[in-house]
Motif scaffolding. Structure first.
Motif, PDB file in Angstrom:
ATOM      1  N   ILE A 259       0.835  -1.198   0.000  1.00 51.18           N
ATOM      2  CA  ILE A 259       0.000   0.000   0.000  1.00 51.18           C
ATOM      3  C   ILE A 259       0.872   1.252   0.000  1.00 51.18           C
ATOM      4  N   GLU A 260       1.953   1.241   0.770  1.00 46.28           N
ATOM      5  CA  GLU A 260       2.877   2.380   0.755  1.00 46.28           C
ATOM      6  C   GLU A 260       3.441   2.595  -0.650  1.00 46.28           C
ATOM      7  N   ASP A 261       3.839   1.506  -1.301  1.00 42.67           N
ATOM      8  CA  ASP A 261       4.408   1.609  -2.650  1.00 42.67           C
ATOM      9  C   ASP A 261       3.388   2.192  -3.630  1.00 42.67           C
ATOM     10  N   VAL A 262       2.137   1.765  -3.485  1.00 40.70           N
ATOM     11  CA  VAL A 262       1.074   2.265  -4.371  1.00 40.70           C
ATOM     12  C   VAL A 262       0.857   3.759  -4.158  1.00 40.70           C
ATOM     13  N   ILE A 263       0.863   4.191  -2.906  1.00 38.69           N
ATOM     14  CA  ILE A 263       0.656   5.610  -2.603  1.00 38.69           C
ATOM     15  C   ILE A 263       1.794   6.450  -3.176  1.00 38.69           C
ATOM     16  N   ARG A 264       3.030   5.962  -3.035  1.00 33.43           N
ATOM     17  CA  ARG A 264       4.166   6.689  -3.623  1.00 33.43           C
ATOM     18  C   ARG A 264       4.015   6.794  -5.135  1.00 33.43           C
ATOM     19  N   PHE A 265       3.608   5.705  -5.749  1.00 27.30           N
ATOM     20  CA  PHE A 265       3.424   5.680  -7.205  1.00 27.30           C
ATOM     21  C   PHE A 265       2.348   6.685  -7.620  1.00 27.30           C
ATOM     22  N   ALA A 266       1.239   6.711  -6.877  1.00 22.52           N
ATOM     23  CA  ALA A 266       0.149   7.633  -7.199  1.00 22.52           C
ATOM     24  C   ALA A 266       0.612   9.081  -7.093  1.00 22.52           C
ATOM     25  N   LYS A 267       1.414   9.386  -6.083  1.00 24.04           N
ATOM     26  CA  LYS A 267       1.918  10.752  -5.927  1.00 24.04           C
ATOM     27  C   LYS A 267       2.871  11.109  -7.069  1.00 24.04           C
ATOM     28  N   GLU A 268       3.792  10.193  -7.369  1.00 26.03           N
ATOM     29  CA  GLU A 268       4.771  10.454  -8.439  1.00 26.03           C
ATOM     30  C   GLU A 268       4.087  10.693  -9.777  1.00 26.03           C
ATOM     31  N   GLU A 269       3.048   9.929 -10.050  1.00 21.59           N
ATOM     32  CA  GLU A 269       2.400   9.989 -11.359  1.00 21.59           C
ATOM     33  C   GLU A 269       1.166  10.888 -11.370  1.00 21.59           C
ATOM     34  N   HIS A 270       0.912  11.547 -10.240  1.00 21.95           N
ATOM     35  CA  HIS A 270      -0.198  12.502 -10.140  1.00 21.95           C
ATOM     36  C   HIS A 270      -1.527  11.815 -10.496  1.00 21.95           C
ATOM     37  N   LEU A 271      -1.807  10.714  -9.789  1.00 21.18           N
ATOM     38  CA  LEU A 271      -3.011   9.930 -10.022  1.00 21.18           C
ATOM     39  C   LEU A 271      -3.985  10.093  -8.866  1.00 21.18           C
ATOM     40  N   PHE A 272      -5.267  10.064  -9.176  1.00 19.11           N
ATOM     41  CA  PHE A 272      -6.324  10.044  -8.162  1.00 19.11           C
ATOM     42  C   PHE A 272      -6.506   8.596  -7.722  1.00 19.11           C
ATOM     43  N   LEU A 273      -6.426   8.351  -6.408  1.00 22.35           N
ATOM     44  CA  LEU A 273      -6.537   6.991  -5.876  1.00 22.35           C
ATOM     45  C   LEU A 273      -7.978   6.664  -5.522  1.00 22.35           C
ATOM     46  N   SER A 288      -2.200 -12.177   7.659  1.00 16.99           N
ATOM     47  CA  SER A 288      -2.816 -11.127   6.842  1.00 16.99           C
ATOM     48  C   SER A 288      -3.547 -10.141   7.745  1.00 16.99           C
ATOM     49  N   LYS A 289      -3.529  -8.879   7.360  1.00 22.89           N
ATOM     50  CA  LYS A 289      -4.204  -7.848   8.130  1.00 22.89           C
ATOM     51  C   LYS A 289      -4.678  -6.755   7.185  1.00 22.89           C
ATOM     52  N   PHE A 290      -5.864  -6.234   7.467  1.00 22.45           N
ATOM     53  CA  PHE A 290      -6.362  -5.127   6.657  1.00 22.45           C
ATOM     54  C   PHE A 290      -5.721  -3.820   7.118  1.00 22.45           C
ATOM     55  N   HIS A 291      -5.159  -3.081   6.169  1.00 18.97           N
ATOM     56  CA  HIS A 291      -4.643  -1.739   6.407  1.00 18.97           C
ATOM     57  C   HIS A 291      -5.414  -0.792   5.507  1.00 18.97           C
ATOM     58  N   SER A 292      -6.084   0.185   6.095  1.00 24.80           N
ATOM     59  CA  SER A 292      -6.810   1.128   5.254  1.00 24.80           C
ATOM     60  C   SER A 292      -5.824   2.036   4.533  1.00 24.80           C
ATOM     61  N   PHE A 293      -6.173   2.401   3.303  1.00 25.56           N
ATOM     62  CA  PHE A 293      -5.319   3.302   2.540  1.00 25.56           C
ATOM     63  C   PHE A 293      -5.191   4.645   3.256  1.00 25.56           C
ATOM     64  N   LYS A 294      -6.260   5.077   3.902  1.00 22.66           N
ATOM     65  CA  LYS A 294      -6.198   6.373   4.574  1.00 22.66           C
ATOM     66  C   LYS A 294      -5.186   6.356   5.711  1.00 22.66           C
TER      67      LYS A 294
END
Length: 500
Positions: A259-273, A288-294
């Protein structure tokens, strides 16, 4: 010889000098985007299943006595019992005279009265505000704060919705613009829940497929996101990244690092998540554990939490509730431009409001009985029992499928589905193509006709070229699930021999 009387014909009205004949609306002149929409979960195989059910009622002999629909995540249709407290409060809200009935616990009455006091005319039959009942949005915000360890949530950023699906469609509608090479590109996982591909097609946006890694339990790799994005830049404007966690149809639970990697990617590429988190209580696998994106977003600090634009979604239809028919849900928007947010509010107001009974149910989900209330013990037992049964069925499904040569099933870490890979004989693949069907559709249709089991072929969700799958829900009661699994295993062995 007598002449036959001439039949009078009605003259057709002319428009711009051209005679009008036939229907106003035809396949040729309807909205072309609608024709592109496909929704496999309720597609041709389900329609055939309904026909077979009618045939069985008419006395037509089949190799089975009932059709078991394992195609859709509809918990109550599969026999799951409603949570007592939820239905008590909803009954009280629907028929307030019951507030005088001593058979209802006091906390249920108190909760119902609070909801009714927030409704116009003290009735859930009245419209609510378009964004949703204020006290419910406040409760949703408090729920998010508790879930995420105290990270603030503003009720003004909460929009109640007709299930999560309605909110997802609304956000995609806001994000879609451009023509030709400037059209909005929407990144969606493959396999995906067909709501996404259907909405992208309906809105005239461009689907950007990124593939989950089946060999690593359907994990998400940022390198694959990069590959998909770079390829898409040649023909559209990528603006949106959709994540489904826990996964549908694949049942994976993404790690915090992912999830951290995805958030970094979204910021770098200026994407709406867009974070689809409707299965957040459905986590079964050890480790396994649920981590909210927020939460992860805010844990990463202001560099991300103050810039990355995101909408997250939840629903009353899944988890332990399974209340699909009430169509309750919400979304929380983060870092949305205030002027755009005003447009979002305008857009939801066109539909007046989400179903008020669904809003009432959502309030109970995010604000359940507390330890000092009379309904707490029974509520917790029902909740725990449902989730424990799902965990056992997830384990059972993986275990049984992996005993059969030609079926490979990843662990069902979460959600309500399994997405096994099936090996099909070449003769079956050829036969399917002769009949104009995808091979896994041919397989699932034969399974339906022979065993009365309704599944959804993997081609309806997307899959890597040359691989075949099906999606099956794990929701049937354990005894019936065992029957479903046994019939599928028997059928697969028969099918393999038939076409070898």
């Amino acid at each position: 010889m007598a002449l036959k009387p001439q039949r009078k014909t009605m003259s057709q009205p002319a428009v711009n000098g051209v005679s009008c004949v036939g229907k106003v609306l035809t396949l040729d002149n309807m909205n072309p985007n609608v024709r592109k929409v496909e929704y496999a979960v309720r597609g041709p195989i389900v329609q055939r299943a309904m026909q077979i059910e009618r045939e069985l009622k008419q006395g037509v002999k089949k190799p089975f006595t009932e059709v078991i629909k394992a195609n859709i995540g509809d918990a109550h249709a599969m026999g799951q019992k409603p949570i007592t407290f939820f239905r008590q409060v909803l009954a009280l809200c629907s028929y307030p005279e019951l507030l005088e009935d001593n058979n209802f616990p006091e906390d249920a009455k108190k909760r119902a009265q609070r909801i009714l006091d927030s409704c116009g005319g003290h009735s859930i039959g009245a419209y609510s505000t378009s964004q949703g009942i204020e006290c419910v949005r406040q409760d949703v915000a408090r729920y998010i704060e508790r879930r995420d360890g105290g990270i603030p949530s503003n009720p003004d950023n909460i929009y109640l919705s007709t299930g999560a699906s309605d909110a997802i469609v609304t956000i995609l509608k806001l994000l879609t613009c451009g023509e030709g090479h400037t059209r909005t590109g929407v990144m969606i996982p493959i396999p995906q829940y067909p709501l996404y591909s259907a909405t992208v097609a309906d809105q005239g946006a461009v689907q950007i497929s990124y593939y989950l890694d089946e060999d690593r339990c359907w994990s998400l790799d940022v390198q694959e996101l990069r590959r998909a994005l770079d390829a898409a830049k040649q023909h559209c404007n990528p603006r949106v990244l959709c994540i489904i966690n826990p996964g549908n149809p694949t049942g994976q639970v993404q790690s915090r690092q992912c999830i951290e990697d995805v958030i970094r990617f979204a910021k770098e590429e200026h994407l709406f998540l867009m974070a689809d988190e409707v299965y957040q209580d459905n986590v079964y696998a050890e480790g396994s554990k649920f981590h909210s994106f927020k939460k992860v977003l805010f844990d990463m600090g202001p560099e991300y939490s103050s810039t990355v634009e995101m909408a997250s979604f939840h629903s009353t239809s899944k988890c332990y509730m399974g209340e699909c028919g009430f169509r309750g849900g919400y979304m929380e928007v983060i870092n949305m431009d205030p002027e755009v947010k005003a447009q979002l509010t305008k857009l939801v107001s066109v539909r007046l409001c989400p179903p008020v009974p669904g809003q009432a149910l959502l309030d109970l989900v995010v604000n359940p009985p507390q330890p000092d209330e009379p309904s707490y013990t029974s509520f917790m037992k029902e909740r725990t029992d449902v989730l424990a049964a799902l965990a056992e069925k997830a384990r059972l499904t993986e275990e049984i499928f992996n005993t059969v040569p030609g079926i490979t099933c990843n662990p069902v870490q979460g959600a309500m589905y399994t997405f096994p890979r099936i090996t099909l004989p070449q003769k079956a693949i050829i036969k399917a193509k002769e009949e104009g069907q995808e091979p896994d559709m041919f397989y699932c249709m034969r399974l339906l006709e022979e065993k009365g089991i309704c599944l959804v072929p993997g081609s309806g969700f997307g899959q890597k070229e040359g691989t075949f799958h099906f999606r099956m829900t794990i929701l049937p009661p354990t005894d019936k699930l065992k029957i479903v699994l046994e019939r599928i295993c028997e059928f697969h062995q028969w099918f393999t021999q038939e076409f070898s």
